[in-house]
Design an enzyme around this catalytic site. Sequence first.
Site, PDB file in Angstrom:
ATOM      1  CE1 TYR A 140      -3.053   3.012   0.547  1.00 56.83           C
ATOM      2  CE2 TYR A 140      -3.611   2.159   2.718  1.00 56.83           C
ATOM      3  CZ  TYR A 140      -3.793   3.092   1.716  1.00 56.83           C
ATOM      4  OH  TYR A 140      -4.719   4.102   1.868  1.00 56.83           O
ATOM      5  CE  LYS A 151      -6.102   1.559  -1.356  1.00 56.25           C
ATOM      6  NZ  LYS A 151      -5.732   2.918  -0.996  1.00 56.25           N
TER       7      LYS A 151
END
Length: 230
Positions: free
Chosen positions: A143, A173
């Site tokens: 992330y 992400k």
Amino acid sequence: MASPKKKLQGLVAATITPMTENGEINFSVIGQYVDYLVKEQGVKNVFVNGTTGEGLSLSISERRRVAEEWVTKGRNKLDQVVIHVGALSLKESQELAQHAAEIGADGIAVLAPFFLKPWNKDVLINFLKEVAAAAPALPFYYYHIPALTGIKIRAEELLDGIQDKIPTFQGLKFSDTDLLDFGQCVDQNRQRQFAFLFGVDEQLLSALVMGATGAVGSFVSRDLSTLCSN
């Protein structure tokens, strides 16, 4: 190597954590939330306990319970439930990763620790590797959100050789406005079939042109005030 039932792609809802007026988690509406996403929005993938869900503001026990509820209520309805397990403490991240595997989540995601920050790519990958190893059967996603973590290591640099260190790595992400970095991530890793999930709603169209395979956003979770206050 861990592999998802199918590639994580398309729209992925960054879920909010519903609260009562007293500041307690309103677990009772998560089942309705699942139905709203599936029936009203046509979205069958969720990203739980991330930024939109205020995961880092919850206790470890609360995060575990939220994850359990999403996995349970989403069974046979949702395609993939990815649990964000990032924390400042490596042991807490490992605990959350192991718990995600135990309850039947479909993947885990981790952001970089942001108090005592990793100062280079190798230090960051070592942290991520230790978390991923706690759930060796689950797909692992990084992330990338430098505006909140303060970590300036480019995602493109991080991805270089990452599967050699983290065999379960499946994608990224990317929640940053640096489209040059994102484009280089895509261009230099086309053969690896990574999931490139874009996380800045306002730039999604540009990211799709550059090769994003999906989006993790809060736009599909809006207009839920009535549901989550019941």
